[in-house]
Design a protein around this motif. Sequence first.
Motif, short mmCIF file in Angstrom:
data_model
loop_
_atom_site.label_atom_id
_atom_site.label_comp_id
_atom_site.label_asym_id
_atom_site.label_seq_id
_atom_site.Cartn_x
_atom_site.Cartn_y
_atom_site.Cartn_z
N TYR A 121 0.84 -1.20 0.00
CA TYR A 121 0.00 0.00 0.00
C TYR A 121 0.87 1.25 0.00
N LEU A 122 1.91 1.24 0.84
CA LEU A 122 2.84 2.37 0.88
C LEU A 122 3.52 2.58 -0.46
N TRP A 123 3.91 1.49 -1.09
CA TRP A 123 4.53 1.60 -2.41
C TRP A 123 3.61 2.31 -3.39
N GLU A 259 12.57 3.42 0.73
CA GLU A 259 13.30 4.45 1.46
C GLU A 259 14.25 5.19 0.53
N LYS A 260 14.87 4.48 -0.41
CA LYS A 260 15.78 5.10 -1.38
C LYS A 260 15.02 6.07 -2.28
N ILE A 261 13.82 5.67 -2.72
CA ILE A 261 13.03 6.49 -3.63
C ILE A 261 12.49 7.74 -2.94
N THR A 262 12.03 7.58 -1.70
CA THR A 262 11.37 8.69 -1.00
C THR A 262 12.31 9.49 -0.10
N HIS A 263 13.51 8.94 0.17
CA HIS A 263 14.48 9.57 1.07
C HIS A 263 13.91 9.72 2.49
N LYS A 264 13.08 8.76 2.89
CA LYS A 264 12.50 8.77 4.23
C LYS A 264 12.52 7.37 4.82
N PRO A 265 12.65 7.27 6.15
CA PRO A 265 12.60 5.95 6.79
C PRO A 265 11.20 5.33 6.65
N SER A 271 3.65 6.28 9.02
CA SER A 271 2.85 7.25 9.78
C SER A 271 2.23 8.30 8.87
N GLU A 272 3.04 8.87 7.98
CA GLU A 272 2.54 10.01 7.20
C GLU A 272 1.63 9.61 6.05
N ALA A 273 1.75 8.38 5.54
CA ALA A 273 0.98 7.99 4.36
C ALA A 273 -0.24 7.14 4.67
N ILE A 274 -0.23 6.41 5.81
CA ILE A 274 -1.37 5.54 6.13
C ILE A 274 -1.96 5.85 7.49
N ILE A 275 -1.15 5.82 8.53
CA ILE A 275 -1.68 5.95 9.90
C ILE A 275 -2.36 7.30 10.11
N GLU A 276 -1.69 8.39 9.76
CA GLU A 276 -2.26 9.71 9.99
C GLU A 276 -3.43 10.02 9.06
N PRO A 277 -3.31 9.80 7.73
CA PRO A 277 -4.45 10.12 6.85
C PRO A 277 -5.71 9.33 7.17
N LEU A 278 -5.56 8.08 7.63
CA LEU A 278 -6.73 7.26 7.93
C LEU A 278 -7.19 7.39 9.38
N GLY A 279 -6.49 8.18 10.17
CA GLY A 279 -6.88 8.39 11.56
C GLY A 279 -6.77 7.13 12.40
N LEU A 280 -5.75 6.34 12.14
CA LEU A 280 -5.56 5.10 12.90
C LEU A 280 -4.95 5.44 14.27
#
Length: 590
Positions: A121-123, A259-265, A271-280
């Motif tokens: 999903y993150l991908w 991580e290489k593509i996005t430059h983020k852990p 957190s930023e792409a699934i947990i926070e947007p979906l209010g988990l």
Amino acid sequence: MRNLILSYASVLFTTASAVNYCPFYGPEYPPVTTQLHENEIFKAAVNTFTTTLDTALATDQSINTTSFAIQLFSTEDSASDPLFAYYYTSPATRNASVGVTSITGDTVFRVASVSKIWTVYLWLIKAGGDKLFNEPIIKYVPELRDMVHQQRRNKTQQANNVDFAKWADVTIGELAGQMAGISRDYGFTDIAHSLPPATLQALGFPLLDKAQTPICGASTPCNRTGLFHGLPNSHPIFPTSHSPAYSNAAFQILAYALEKITHKPFEDLLSEAIIEPLGLTKSSYSAPESKYGVIPGTEASSFWSFDVGEETPAGGIYSSPNDLSTVGRSILSNTLLSPALTRRWLKPISHTSSLDFAAGRPWEIFSFKRASSRTIDLFTKTGDLVSYAALLALSPDHNIGFSVLSAGENSTIVTNSVPSLSNLITKIFIPALEEAAKQEAKKYTGTYATGSSSLTLAIDENPGLAVKSWTNNGVNMLQTVKTLYQAANVDDISVRLYYSELEYSAKSGSRFVGFRAVIQNLAGRDVSAPFDGIFSQACVSWEVINAVPYGNVGLDEFLFEVNRDGDVVSIQPRALRVTLKRNSTISPDL
């Protein structure tokens, strides 16, 4: 050419006699749009399920030792009010000294390999959808690129595809779909460092020197350095894209590439792409406070607090029934992805050795036949980790899904509980959802007419909407179909309409709903063809769809208008360029 096409259609549908009616792949009818909570068929299924499970828990001394949470959810409900929920708290959990003592929708479980859904999903969210799935993984993981360069300099490794995986051939999509042919793990579960040497010798294994023993994966999960230390020496399972071969290492590698593509852990991305947007509120990369979780035994014995580290993308995420259902609901609702991308994601990519079990990215897809001969696919992912087991299942045909989470001290019972409970859910609720959709589809039946043109539709024991009569400008269109499809008698012709999932809404508030017809010559359907077999039994409706266009519009295309109140008010047989008004609210059921 026209005669060749129509002859081909006639022959196909006549020789495909063993399958009788031949629906398209996909739902026969639109999903239920009224509140399923209030649907009598669904409520009866809830009663049957609850009674069956209550009885089993009262008498089965194995399953009742395991705590579990079941949720059914739909695109029309919410985490605060799921379609159906069943929570069971085992005696051990009720008396637990650590963790929760009552299972609720907010209880945290380890979801194990269900984590792989979150990784793919993150991908799709962060790496531009599936556009990189055909890219070689070595483009984004330098350790693998170095490994390939080394292989190219070593003629022995280059020629030996039994001992050395061909990493230059491995794509991102193959890793996500268990088609890379690589080792399941490095280190994790390796008995070389999980059993004493004397025990291994007694079991018939030779002693290994230190260089042959994995450097990680036992008490310490493999980090990036450890994984790529051992992976070059891990034998491949298959060539790439040969046959599904389950791999946890594949998803750890996918996380490094992302991580290489996005430059983020990976943890930040989660957190930023699934947990926070979906209010988990009860999902996390690492273990939350123990007071939120169900913990069989102790934190250590249950593996509640065991940190799988950089293997988390393969199987380390924590979540709750409410949150896991929210993730499934978001996929079905296209909350974070486009509908087109979701449809591509919810498709098989390979068979397995079982005709009713296919592989996806990372879906485990179970297929089964309904009495109507149509195939229903459930897109699932299971996982288990010592005291925990989990499953998330989606049924795009019905816009529903379900989750099962379980926990207990007996890992065998825990692992077995998830498929057992999922079987019960599927056997009771899927037929109910099918029947509920069929009953709601009665609103499309009746007689539609304008001038000397009319069309009568009915629902009977067979699939789809049956065309019982059809005239246009006084001409019997079933007789026309008989002529075009070269049938001997008009009674041999079957015209049945199936939902196409093509819809649009107008400014008037009306919704226009597309259907396509399967036009089938049923002559000889009870007569076995000589040398009968798979070539004459397969359902071939998909090959002859839109076979008879008139002015670039198929004779098999139909469009209903549903007004803002949900009433079906007209139908358009599109090739005939006419709108027929519904003049009867009586369903001609047979």
